[in-house]
Design an enzyme around this catalytic site. Structure first.
Site, PDB file in Angstrom:
ATOM      1  N   LYS A 206      19.084  30.822  86.002  1.00 16.76           N
ATOM      2  CA  LYS A 206      18.655  30.967  87.398  1.00 16.76           C
ATOM      3  C   LYS A 206      17.812  32.230  87.559  1.00 16.76           C
ATOM      4  O   LYS A 206      16.798  32.228  88.256  1.00 16.76           O
ATOM      5  CB  LYS A 206      19.887  31.006  88.323  1.00 16.76           C
ATOM      6  CG  LYS A 206      20.591  29.654  88.431  1.00 16.76           C
ATOM      7  CD  LYS A 206      21.967  29.755  89.084  1.00 16.76           C
ATOM      8  CE  LYS A 206      22.715  28.430  88.975  1.00 16.76           C
ATOM      9  NZ  LYS A 206      24.106  28.490  89.460  1.00 16.76           N
TER      10      LYS A 206
ATOM     11  N   ASP B 108      23.271  27.943  98.160  1.00 15.39           N
ATOM     12  CA  ASP B 108      24.069  27.076  97.297  1.00 15.39           C
ATOM     13  C   ASP B 108      24.800  26.013  98.132  1.00 15.39           C
ATOM     14  O   ASP B 108      25.414  25.097  97.595  1.00 15.39           O
ATOM     15  CB  ASP B 108      25.094  27.927  96.532  1.00 15.39           C
ATOM     16  CG  ASP B 108      25.121  27.590  95.052  1.00 15.39           C
ATOM     17  OD1 ASP B 108      24.251  26.840  94.598  1.00 15.39           O
ATOM     18  OD2 ASP B 108      26.033  28.085  94.364  1.00 15.39           O
TER      19      ASP B 108
ATOM     20  N   GLN C 264      28.624  32.542  91.498  1.00 10.38           N
ATOM     21  CA  GLN C 264      28.765  31.567  90.415  1.00 10.38           C
ATOM     22  C   GLN C 264      30.228  31.145  90.239  1.00 10.38           C
ATOM     23  O   GLN C 264      31.122  31.986  90.146  1.00 10.38           O
ATOM     24  CB  GLN C 264      28.224  32.183  89.108  1.00 10.38           C
ATOM     25  CG  GLN C 264      28.202  31.232  87.941  1.00 10.38           C
ATOM     26  CD  GLN C 264      27.227  30.071  88.117  1.00 10.38           C
ATOM     27  OE1 GLN C 264      26.100  30.247  88.558  1.00 10.38           O
ATOM     28  NE2 GLN C 264      27.671  28.863  87.787  1.00 10.38           N
TER      29      GLN C 264
END
Ligand code: NAP
Length: 290
Positions: A54, A121, A98
């Site tokens: 990412k 996200d 994450q």
């Protein structure tokens, strides 16, 4: 093999180039550089790989990428403090934490803290709720990538029977909502481990999406001739090979189009994270979204 293989990697390259062009224009015309912050707690090797991917993709698109690496023993309070600081940081347009977090940390309170304006996200329940009432803000990245793949492949969803196997909050459930929104207009069946006669349910599909996490679950028996098959699954075999949920070779004999693993949905997930970060940067400054 009769199926057309949908090249997610090529599509991802194309979309990322378009995003980079838009980022450059945003910088030139408005002096805005979109910023993405990724928080990684601990040293899970797979998470390290994802965060690294990412980071590189974000920088390549011309955006600011900030990685915050916290030790595995970080407390819930300290993690939440980091999110508060990122919420207040004007250089940051998108925040992702994450997953998975170490066992002693609860993800939900952290996801709930992320400002909806920066929830690229799309895991904050507010964001999921906005999608559920048909007024979405950010679309979660993997299902968003599946939509882009279907559109790019010229697959009509209006009126189509779509069967999604897997009902997680990350993939299957949000995808089922996205596909039933006005404008996409699919008829969706959301299947799971308790579904009766899964092969028969799957054979009804014009579009079959596998998001399960069981290597090779979807065999030719699950697929009718002409079906478009999208494989979200990423599973490691004993010898370390990456495979999907679909038994590719035999299903490709029956399907009309199919995504491979690797090189299908995976590259589009990171791409849609970049898209969301760009959209966040625009929206936070009152510029129209795409
Ligand atoms: P998850 O949270 O574990 O959910 C799996 C779903 O599959 C559950 O709904 C489960 O049913 C269902 N399921 C399990 N075994 C089944 C079976 N034998 N028959 C029918 N349904 C079954 O997984 P996830 O996070 O959604 O991820 C799914 C897969 O996608 C994984 O391989 C993951 O690595 C991959 N993935 C890939 C990307 C990407 O970028 N390519 C992104 C995210 C995830 P129940 O609800 O009844 O338990």
């Amino acid at each position: 093999m009769s199926a057309r293989v949908i090249d997610g990697k090529a599509l991802a390259t194309e979309v990322r180039e378009r995003i980079a062009t838009e980022v450059a224009a945003l910088k030139e015309e408005h002096g805005i550089v979109p910023g993405l912050a990724a928080v990684l707690v601990g040293d899970d090797p797979a998470s390290e790989v994802y965060v690294g991917m990412k980071h590189r993709a974000t920088e390549k698109a011309g955006m600011l990428s900030r990685q915050l690496r916290l030790p595995a023993e970080t407390s819930q309070e300290d993690l939440e403090q980091v999110v508060h600081e990122l919420n207040d940081d004007d250089a940051i347009d998108g925040i992702l934490v994450q997953l998975p977090l170490p066992d002693h940390l609860a993800p939900r309170p952290v996801q709930e803290l992320i400002l909806p304006d920066k929830d690229v996200d799309a895991l904050n329940p507010y964001t999921a709720g906005r999608l559920a009432i048909g007024d979405p803000t950010f679309l979660s990245c993997t299902p968003y990538g599946v939509l882009e793949i279907l559109e790019h492949a010229g697959v009509q969803t209006a009126g189509a029977e779509v069967v999604i196997v897997g009902r997680s909050n990350l993939v299957g459930r949000p995808l089922s909502v996205m596909l039933t929104l006005k404008g996409r207009d699919a008829t969706v069946t959301l299947a799971h481990s308790r579904t009766r006669d899964l092969p028969a349910v799957c054979r009804r599909a014009d579009v079959l999406v596998a998001a399960v996490g069981v290597a090779g679950l979807i065999t030719a028996e699950y697929v009718s001739p002409g079906t478009v098959v999208i494989d979200v699954g990423t599973n490691r075999t004993e010898d370390g090979k990456l495979v999907g949920d679909v038994a590719f070779d035999e299903v490709a004999e029956v399907a009309s189009a199919i995504t491979p693993v690797p090189g299908g949905v995976g590259p589009m997930t990171v791409t849609m994270l970049l898209q969301n970060t760009l959209e966040a940067a625009r929206a936070r400054r009152g510029l129209p979204r795409r």
